[in-house]
Design a protein around this motif. Sequence first.
Motif, PDB file in Angstrom:
ATOM      1  N   UNK A  97      -0.441  -5.814  46.821  1.00 33.77           N
ATOM      2  CA  UNK A  97      -0.597  -5.787  48.274  1.00 33.77           C
ATOM      3  C   UNK A  97      -1.052  -4.430  48.789  1.00 33.77           C
ATOM      4  N   UNK A  98      -1.871  -3.741  47.989  1.00 36.53           N
ATOM      5  CA  UNK A  98      -2.445  -2.483  48.435  1.00 36.53           C
ATOM      6  C   UNK A  98      -1.507  -1.296  48.412  1.00 36.53           C
ATOM      7  N   UNK A  99      -0.303  -1.480  47.909  1.00 34.90           N
ATOM      8  CA  UNK A  99       0.633  -0.358  47.841  1.00 34.90           C
ATOM      9  C   UNK A  99       0.219   0.617  46.744  1.00 34.90           C
ATOM     10  N   UNK A 100       0.674   1.855  46.868  1.00 35.03           N
ATOM     11  CA  UNK A 100       0.404   2.843  45.832  1.00 35.03           C
ATOM     12  C   UNK A 100       1.580   2.895  44.867  1.00 35.03           C
ATOM     13  N   UNK A 101       1.289   3.344  43.627  1.00 38.24           N
ATOM     14  CA  UNK A 101       2.347   3.539  42.627  1.00 38.24           C
ATOM     15  C   UNK A 101       2.496   5.037  42.407  1.00 38.24           C
ATOM     16  N   UNK A 102       3.682   5.562  42.753  1.00 38.43           N
ATOM     17  CA  UNK A 102       3.933   6.988  42.655  1.00 38.43           C
ATOM     18  C   UNK A 102       4.755   7.297  41.411  1.00 38.43           C
ATOM     19  N   UNK A 103       4.273   8.245  40.614  1.00 37.79           N
ATOM     20  CA  UNK A 103       5.006   8.664  39.421  1.00 37.79           C
ATOM     21  C   UNK A 103       4.587  10.075  39.076  1.00 37.79           C
ATOM     22  N   UNK A 104       5.559  10.961  38.859  1.00 39.55           N
ATOM     23  CA  UNK A 104       5.262  12.341  38.536  1.00 39.55           C
ATOM     24  C   UNK A 104       4.648  12.482  37.154  1.00 39.55           C
ATOM     25  N   UNK A 105       4.055  13.628  36.898  1.00 39.71           N
ATOM     26  CA  UNK A 105       3.401  13.873  35.617  1.00 39.71           C
ATOM     27  C   UNK A 105       4.412  13.730  34.476  1.00 39.71           C
ATOM     28  N   UNK A 106       4.105  12.860  33.524  1.00 40.45           N
ATOM     29  CA  UNK A 106       4.929  12.633  32.328  1.00 40.45           C
ATOM     30  C   UNK A 106       6.355  12.196  32.667  1.00 40.45           C
ATOM     31  N   UNK A 107       6.532  11.592  33.843  1.00 38.15           N
ATOM     32  CA  UNK A 107       7.881  11.161  34.227  1.00 38.15           C
ATOM     33  C   UNK A 107       8.102   9.670  34.014  1.00 38.15           C
ATOM     34  N   UNK A 108       7.028   8.931  33.849  1.00 29.60           N
ATOM     35  CA  UNK A 108       7.152   7.495  33.638  1.00 29.60           C
ATOM     36  C   UNK A 108       6.140   7.022  32.620  1.00 29.60           C
TER      37      UNK A 108
END
Length: 286
Positions: free
Chosen positions: A134-145
């Motif tokens: 639904x157009x949402x963004x996926x946020x994840x820090x560098x090398x965190x996920x």
Amino acid sequence: MENFTKTTTINDPSPSDHELLQQLLQHSPLNIANFAEKTQQSLAHLRKRIQALISAGVKLEIASDRVYLLQKLDLLDSEIITSQLSQRLRKRLQKIQLSSILPSTNQALLDQSPQARDRVVALAEFQTGGRGRRGRSWQSGYASGLCFSLGWQLPMREDIFPLISFLPAVTLAEMLTELGYPVGVKWPNDVLINGKKVSGVLIESTVSTDQNNLQSMSLVFGIGLNVYAQENAETQIDQPWIALDEIGSPPTRNRARRDDLATDDIGTRSDRRQRGKRLDQTMVKI
């Protein structure tokens, strides 16, 4: 596909990112000029890459001619991942593409032809434009996920359409359950722990017709999994979320055990019934 190849393709381009971070994990601080000379890149380019890593959330500090790493990192390693693949997966996957920074692992595969992305896994330490449903963004820090996508081409079969929509989430839920995490699936493809999102799936597809007028589906399964908690994530993420390390010590990000998705045989009617039962067991009632 017998000829499995493993590649470490840094597409931003950033061929020195992993080498720089690996060196810093072993010896911090690091002399910038010496490292630039050792890796045969200009000092200006290396400083630009360091700034890109800082922008991606890596805790680096530059003081004079030295760079310091101020955090621990669990970096992905394509050779370690490959060494853990089952023989079945080695036969079925074409290659693994590991990048440091990408706009989106899904987009990296969608930019390739259906044939080129078939049975290819794209992984990235950080996505600048990761996206969800639904157009949402996926946020994840560098090398965190874990941010990765799998390309797969299948013959057109209407009987497997319903299965495709929830297969990745159920597979993830089964894997995390085996590791001891109390997970459930929120329809159609969010994986939750204690009512908070730990993983999400975005499936994108195209349909093509060959010269014999036979149709096939080209699927891209995009998967994001929160492994390590992120600082200040509440200001960036607009829904309740959780990471595996908030429940217990997670396995290394390089662990690659399950091969449920690596098949173009979705299964017999009995197999599909069993998956349906497991879906009922893991589905979150909302």
